[in-house]
Design a protein around this motif. Structure first.
Motif, PDB file in Angstrom:
ATOM      1  N   THR A   1      14.901  30.095  15.180  1.00 50.45           N
ATOM      2  CA  THR A   1      15.587  29.194  14.259  1.00 50.45           C
ATOM      3  C   THR A   1      14.936  28.998  13.088  1.00 50.45           C
ATOM      4  O   THR A   1      13.786  30.008  12.690  1.00 50.45           O
ATOM      5  N   THR A   2      15.656  28.403  12.111  1.00 45.63           N
ATOM      6  CA  THR A   2      15.376  28.373  10.630  1.00 45.63           C
ATOM      7  C   THR A   2      14.840  26.802  10.433  1.00 45.63           C
ATOM      8  O   THR A   2      15.482  25.907  10.722  1.00 45.63           O
TER       9      THR A   2
ATOM     10  N   THR B   1      12.584  31.588   9.037  1.00 45.56           N
ATOM     11  CA  THR B   1      13.379  31.814  10.327  1.00 45.56           C
ATOM     12  C   THR B   1      12.519  32.594  11.518  1.00 45.56           C
ATOM     13  O   THR B   1      11.741  33.509  10.940  1.00 45.56           O
TER      14      THR B   1
END
Length: 328
Positions: A74-75, A84
């Motif tokens: 995910t970021t 990220t």
């Protein structure tokens, strides 16, 4: 050890020779004669403190090779920066325990990279026990310099680090001042929290060469004192009674003229610096050799300039070189 020799601190263990924060990196640092080792701590989602340089772990573990965790990528914004990858707080400890560590800069440290994927992630309590046992094995007192990472961020997601650190230090017998403990952070708020919690340790404020500490930026915006202003006389005055010392980016000591060490010492504050590394990639330009980035440059010249400032402690990736240089 010569008079006034600085403490030699194994930065993430012997991270020039083994993957950082691995058991073998710490064991090698202890065997090479360091005065202390430096673990960085972040938290899992279930409140276990693990030893990683960052909470984003794609660069230092094999998490990307685990298909069962692919959807966790995910970021996030960490201390104002978009990152990220995979983050420790999105895992339980049992899940992280299935990962294996790897060299962060394999292009520079190929020998260290040969140890990739052979060792698990460590918890803070593992490192505390390892250092206590190593002190007995090597017949000398070895300390811990515990660095707290991203405290404001973790607080914002309901994982305050100060109570977790106090819990582990007390459980491992490192909270009462009987064993040499320094706690450091780029954020002074968490240092104050641990001092208020009664943890017996020296507190050291980490100082970058530019920017502002994230906790102060959140609290005060652009009115927050910058890191460079913190090492000016007025800034140091504000630290007296709040911390025991500062730890500055080595570039600040190598820039001339500066009186950081003298000014801090005049106020009863210790000064550490980071990070002493021999490779061209990490040396100041004037000390680099004509070789490739991974080749050793004139690291002794750079370290000599640092030693002349009178610093009280140095962080090193190659403990044998650091001990050999700073104690002679």
């Amino acid at each position: 050890m010569p008079r006034n020799a600085p403490l030699v601190i194994g930065h993430r263990g012997a991270s020039g020779y083994r993957p950082e924060h691995s058991r073998s990196a710490y064991e090698l640092a202890l065997a090479m004669g360091v005065d202390a080792v430096e673990p960085d701590v972040v938290a899992t989602g279930d409140g276990v403190l693990v030893v990683r340089h960052e909470n984003e772990i794609s660069g230092t573990t094999d998490v990307a090779d685990h298909p069962e965790f692919a959807e966790r990528k995910t970021t996030k914004r960490i201390d104002g920066q978009a990152l990220t990858g995979w983050f420790t707080e999105d895992f339980t400890w049992d899940e992280l325990a299935t990962l294996r560590v790897r060299e962060r800069v394999p292009e520079l440290r190929q020998s260290s990279a040969s140890f990739d994927r052979g060792q698990p992630i460590l918890r803070l309590i593992d490192v505390l026990d390892l250092v206590r046992d190593g002190s007995a094995e090597h017949g000398r007192e070895i300390g811990v310099v515990l660095e707290i990472k991203h405290a404001t961020y973790f607080e914002s997601i309901g994982l305050g680090l100060a109570p977790l650190i106090a819990r582990d230090l007390r459980a491992a017998g490192w909270a009462d001042g009987e064993l040499p403990l320094i706690i450091e952070s780029f954020e002074s708020t968490v240092l104050a929290q641990l001092r208020a919690a009664g943890i017996a340790a020296s507190s050291v404020y980490l100082i970058e060469a530019k920017g502002r500490p994230y906790d102060q930026l959140v609290a005060h915006g652009k009115k927050a004192l910058t890191y460079p202003a913190t090492v000016e006389p007025a800034g140091l005055d504000g630290l007296v009674g709040r911390v025991d010392g500062i730890s500055v980016n080595k570039r600040m000591l190598l820039s001339t003229p500066n009186s950081i060490v003298a000014d801090a010492h005049a106020r009863g504050l210790q000064v550490f610096t980071w990070t002493c590394r021999p490779e061209n990639a990490f040396l100041s330009p004037e000390f680099r050799s004509d070789g490739p980035r991974e080749a050793y440059g004139d690291y002794e010249g750079e370290w000599r300039a640092i030693a002349r400032t009178g610093v009280d402690g140095v962080f090193v990736d190659h403990p044998d070189l650091g001990v050999g240089f700073f104690r002679n």
